[in-house]
Design an enzyme around this catalytic site. Structure first.
Site, mmCIF file in Angstrom:
data_model
loop_
_atom_site.group_PDB
_atom_site.id
_atom_site.type_symbol
_atom_site.label_atom_id
_atom_site.label_comp_id
_atom_site.label_asym_id
_atom_site.label_seq_id
_atom_site.Cartn_x
_atom_site.Cartn_y
_atom_site.Cartn_z
ATOM 1 N N TRP A 110 -51.575 49.450 20.685
ATOM 2 C CA TRP A 110 -50.867 50.732 20.787
ATOM 3 C C TRP A 110 -51.815 51.873 21.134
ATOM 4 O O TRP A 110 -51.531 53.037 20.893
ATOM 5 C CB TRP A 110 -50.113 51.019 19.485
ATOM 6 C CG TRP A 110 -48.964 50.077 19.290
ATOM 7 C CD1 TRP A 110 -48.962 48.897 18.585
ATOM 8 C CD2 TRP A 110 -47.637 50.199 19.827
ATOM 9 N NE1 TRP A 110 -47.729 48.282 18.648
ATOM 10 C CE2 TRP A 110 -46.892 49.062 19.404
ATOM 11 C CE3 TRP A 110 -47.001 51.145 20.634
ATOM 12 C CZ2 TRP A 110 -45.553 48.857 19.748
ATOM 13 C CZ3 TRP A 110 -45.663 50.946 20.969
ATOM 14 C CH2 TRP A 110 -44.959 49.815 20.530
ATOM 15 N N GLN A 130 -39.119 49.873 9.047
ATOM 16 C CA GLN A 130 -39.506 50.064 10.457
ATOM 17 C C GLN A 130 -38.494 51.015 11.100
ATOM 18 O O GLN A 130 -37.449 51.284 10.498
ATOM 19 C CB GLN A 130 -39.519 48.718 11.197
ATOM 20 C CG GLN A 130 -40.908 48.164 11.417
ATOM 21 C CD GLN A 130 -40.941 46.968 12.352
ATOM 22 O OE1 GLN A 130 -39.930 46.330 12.597
ATOM 23 N NE2 GLN A 130 -42.120 46.659 12.864
ATOM 24 N N ASP A 164 -48.747 50.148 15.180
ATOM 25 C CA ASP A 164 -49.716 49.884 14.118
ATOM 26 C C ASP A 164 -51.049 50.614 14.252
ATOM 27 O O ASP A 164 -51.475 51.318 13.354
ATOM 28 C CB ASP A 164 -50.015 48.378 14.047
ATOM 29 C CG ASP A 164 -48.754 47.547 13.902
ATOM 30 O OD1 ASP A 164 -47.643 48.124 13.875
ATOM 31 O OD2 ASP A 164 -48.873 46.321 13.819
ATOM 32 N N TYR A 220 -45.766 35.844 15.918
ATOM 33 C CA TYR A 220 -44.688 36.529 15.184
ATOM 34 C C TYR A 220 -43.523 35.580 14.887
ATOM 35 O O TYR A 220 -42.411 35.782 15.386
ATOM 36 C CB TYR A 220 -44.168 37.713 15.998
ATOM 37 C CG TYR A 220 -45.235 38.675 16.466
ATOM 38 C CD1 TYR A 220 -45.935 39.466 15.554
ATOM 39 C CD2 TYR A 220 -45.545 38.796 17.823
ATOM 40 C CE1 TYR A 220 -46.910 40.357 15.983
ATOM 41 C CE2 TYR A 220 -46.517 39.682 18.259
ATOM 42 C CZ TYR A 220 -47.194 40.456 17.344
ATOM 43 O OH TYR A 220 -48.146 41.340 17.779
ATOM 44 N N ARG A 226 -55.961 43.482 19.678
ATOM 45 C CA ARG A 226 -55.169 43.659 18.452
ATOM 46 C C ARG A 226 -55.941 44.614 17.537
ATOM 47 O O ARG A 226 -57.095 44.923 17.778
ATOM 48 C CB ARG A 226 -55.000 42.300 17.746
ATOM 49 C CG ARG A 226 -54.153 41.306 18.493
ATOM 50 C CD ARG A 226 -52.739 41.234 17.969
ATOM 51 N NE ARG A 226 -52.673 41.079 16.530
ATOM 52 C CZ ARG A 226 -51.588 41.395 15.810
ATOM 53 N NH1 ARG A 226 -50.524 41.872 16.388
ATOM 54 N NH2 ARG A 226 -51.587 41.219 14.503
ATOM 55 N N TRP A 270 -37.141 46.195 13.726
ATOM 56 C CA TRP A 270 -36.715 46.916 14.944
ATOM 57 C C TRP A 270 -36.734 46.022 16.166
ATOM 58 O O TRP A 270 -36.008 46.256 17.134
ATOM 59 C CB TRP A 270 -37.450 48.246 15.125
ATOM 60 C CG TRP A 270 -38.857 48.271 15.669
ATOM 61 C CD1 TRP A 270 -39.875 47.438 15.369
ATOM 62 C CD2 TRP A 270 -39.372 49.248 16.606
ATOM 63 N NE1 TRP A 270 -41.018 47.821 16.036
ATOM 64 C CE2 TRP A 270 -40.737 48.928 16.800
ATOM 65 C CE3 TRP A 270 -38.835 50.332 17.273
ATOM 66 C CZ2 TRP A 270 -41.562 49.672 17.661
ATOM 67 C CZ3 TRP A 270 -39.659 51.069 18.119
ATOM 68 C CH2 TRP A 270 -40.998 50.741 18.301
ATOM 69 N N ASP A 271 -37.509 44.925 16.108
ATOM 70 C CA ASP A 271 -37.432 43.929 17.185
ATOM 71 C C ASP A 271 -36.008 43.392 17.264
ATOM 72 O O ASP A 271 -35.434 43.242 18.355
ATOM 73 C CB ASP A 271 -38.371 42.746 16.918
ATOM 74 C CG ASP A 271 -39.835 43.137 16.876
ATOM 75 O OD1 ASP A 271 -40.202 43.964 16.017
ATOM 76 O OD2 ASP A 271 -40.633 42.616 17.687
ATOM 77 N N GLU A 316 -45.926 40.901 25.775
ATOM 78 C CA GLU A 316 -45.756 41.864 24.681
ATOM 79 C C GLU A 316 -45.995 43.300 25.191
ATOM 80 O O GLU A 316 -45.303 44.236 24.853
ATOM 81 C CB GLU A 316 -46.757 41.508 23.580
ATOM 82 C CG GLU A 316 -46.583 42.268 22.284
ATOM 83 C CD GLU A 316 -47.605 41.837 21.246
ATOM 84 O OE1 GLU A 316 -48.593 41.151 21.612
ATOM 85 O OE2 GLU A 316 -47.427 42.185 20.068
HETATM 86 C C1 2M8 Z 1 -46.491 44.536 15.487
HETATM 87 O O1 2M8 Z 1 -46.592 44.702 14.086
HETATM 88 C C2 2M8 Z 1 -46.881 43.589 13.219
HETATM 89 C C3 2M8 Z 1 -46.873 44.119 11.788
HETATM 90 O O2 2M8 Z 1 -45.589 44.554 11.448
HETATM 91 C C4 2M8 Z 1 -48.218 42.921 13.495
HETATM 92 O O3 2M8 Z 1 -49.083 43.525 14.128
HETATM 93 O O4 2M8 Z 1 -48.400 41.780 13.080
HETATM 94 C C5 2M8 Z 1 -45.979 45.861 16.086
HETATM 95 O O5 2M8 Z 1 -46.100 45.868 17.484
HETATM 96 C C6 2M8 Z 1 -44.526 46.113 15.664
HETATM 97 O O6 2M8 Z 1 -43.998 47.231 16.318
HETATM 98 C C7 2M8 Z 1 -43.647 44.904 15.933
HETATM 99 O O7 2M8 Z 1 -42.388 45.115 15.352
HETATM 100 C C8 2M8 Z 1 -44.253 43.600 15.398
HETATM 101 C C9 2M8 Z 1 -43.493 42.354 15.859
HETATM 102 O O8 2M8 Z 1 -43.280 42.387 17.251
HETATM 103 O O9 2M8 Z 1 -45.620 43.461 15.824
#
Ligand code: 2M8
Length: 453
Positions: A373, A118, A180, A39, A215, A45-46, A416
């Site tokens: 999730w 988000q 997700d 990421y 994932r 929202w993070d 995470e």
């Molecule tokens: C996850 O979402 C992203 C897509 O937006 C992904 O899977 O690549 C989710 O856990 C989401 O809630 C979170 O904001 C994001 C970054 O931590 O990862």
């Protein structure tokens, strides 16, 4: 309730030090990425959560985190779920080129970003910054700067995401929920039909096996990308999305966070000399819509509503408890939520220990304690539901949740997510919101022994 057990892992003080270290490590100079692996951009929202932890590290950074996100705000008020930044690396898929948001006239011309939303936790974060900032004067100036942007963001959600004028915003992609691959979306996902040729060839960036493990599946990803294709074809025009997008849901977590954010906006408005009335009204409107429309009398639980088929989505996952956070349920509804949280589905089982709170019902056959999730514990959710339980006076249960928020990073680091039965860490390491939530809970005195429960 899980009672005293022998604590393993590093001390609380050491964990606090590590939390600050994680936030330093992920800081890019203008924002905090969720993690270096997987990421490497700014998520909406993070960042709200992260700023609530950062305020205890550096007031300037906590504010810059929010500023940096809002630089990508669309002219119609939409706050995009990802803001892309060159210096943080370019290997996230789908990246800025893929999103191509400039096809929409309201999208920023010079800040690369996505075209989705988000959960709107930002007003709550900014209010928190105002309440706890060491430099009060500077914090008030910052609140004044942010209030109109937050107002535009919430106005967008109530104006464009609520075509039936019910007080509930829709989401048009599972990514907008923040959860997700929650099983709650499975039914809608399975209904979405398309041909392989409807989506481009693409390569997931989480291609290393250890990361892909737990994932979303490739099948899920194809649907995610197909939905992006639909939104792109519609140039992200909200009215057309509301008419045509095959995924259109009134999500519980998203709207609970919005409802609380409106209550917090009322406080912010008062602090900066604006009119709080609209925020109080909208907050109550949303709460009332939950109690009337989203409460399922048969199962005595809140359920999200599928706007495409005009019916509830019948899955029990953590979103069902998020209304507690915003003070939405009446006494009876709160009691039923609590009973469900305390049941074998979401609470401790017999004398077996378990960490709180599983993201999905353990009694369901789709429950998977290692998959994203679909079962694991997430610290932001533990905090959010813990706050909700506290609000309704379920202090002992809230303590159990906060104990998990405290214990999991001490045992397994700032991962995470965590395996709800073993407490083992899963997903990426040095994850920003896990560190931020830990710092936040510590400074708010939410951990046991800090006497505020
Ligand atoms: C996850 O979402 C992203 C897509 O937006 C992904 O899977 O690549 C989710 O856990 C989401 O809630 C979170 O904001 C994001 C970054 O931590 O990862």
């Amino acid at each position: 309730m899980q009672t005293e057990e022998k604590l393993e892992g590093v001390t609380h003080e050491e964990t606090l030090r590590r939390a600050r270290e994680v936030l330093d490590r992920n800081w890019t100079g203008t924002f905090t990425m969720p993690s270096h692996e997987l990421y490497p951009q700014q998520w909406s929202w993070d960042s709200a959560l992260t700023s609530m932890g950062l305020i205890h590290v550096d007031q300037g950074r906590a504010q810059e985190e929010m500023r940096s996100l809002f630089r990508a705000q669309w002219e119609n008020g939409l706050l995009p779920h990802i803001v892309f930044s060159g210096h943080a690396g370019n290997d996230y898929f789908p990246g800025a080129d893929y999103w191509d948001v400039r096809r929409n006239p309201y999208a920023p011309r010079d800040v690369p970003c996505s075209g989705l939303a988000q959960p709107p936790l930002h007003a709550s974060a900014v209010l928190h910054l105002l309440q706890v900032a060491p430099d009060r004067e500077d914090a008030l100036e910052f609140a004044k700067e942010m209030y109109p942007k937050l107002r535009a963001w919430h106005d967008y959600l109530y104006r464009e995401r609520d075509p039936r004028r019910e007080g509930l915003a829709y989401i048009c992609h599972p990514w907008e929920s923040g959860r997700d691959n929650s099983p709650v979306w499975d039914e809608v996902m399975a209904r979405i039909q398309f041909k392989r040729s409807d989506i481009p060839d693409y390569r997931r960036n989480d291609s290393d096996d250890w990361i892909r493990d737990g994932r979303p599946s490739n099948k899920d990803y194809d649907v995610y990308i197909y939905l992006c294709e639909v939104l792109k074809r519609l140039d992200f025009r909200d009215a057309d999305v509301a008419r045509e997008c095959p995924f259109l849901v009134q999500d519980l977590l998203f709207n609970s966070i919005l409802c609380q954010a409106e209550q917090d906006m009322a406080e912010l408005a008062e602090a900066v000399g604006a009119d709080p009335v609209i925020h109080r009204r909208r907050g109550e409107w949303t709460a009332e819509a939950f109690r009337r429309k989203l409460w399922d009398n048969r199962h005595d639980i809140f359920l999200p509503h599928d706007l495409r088929l005009d019916r509830p989505l019948q899955r029990h996952e953590i979103g069902g408890f998020s209304p507690l956070f915003a003070g939405i349920p009446d006494r009876f509804q709160a009691r039923r939520c609590h009973e469900m949280l305390d049941s074998e589905a979401f609470g401790p089982v017999g004398d077996k220990t378990c960490f709180a709170v599983p993201s999905y019902s353990r009694e369901d056959i789709d429950y998977d304690p290692t998959n994203y999730w679909r079962g694991p514990v997430w610290l932001n959710i533990g905090w959010l539901i813990g706050m909700g339980l506290r609000r309704y006076g379920y202090s002992e249960h809230a303590r159990w949740l906060f104990r998990s928020v405290r214990e999991l990073p001490r045992r397994s680091g700032f991962r995470e997510r965590y395996h709800t039965e073993t407490g083992e860490g899963e997903g990426v390491d040095n994850f920003s919101w896990s560190a931020a939530v830990y710092l936040h809970c510590h400074h708010e005195g939410l951990f046991e022994g800090q006497e505020t429960l």
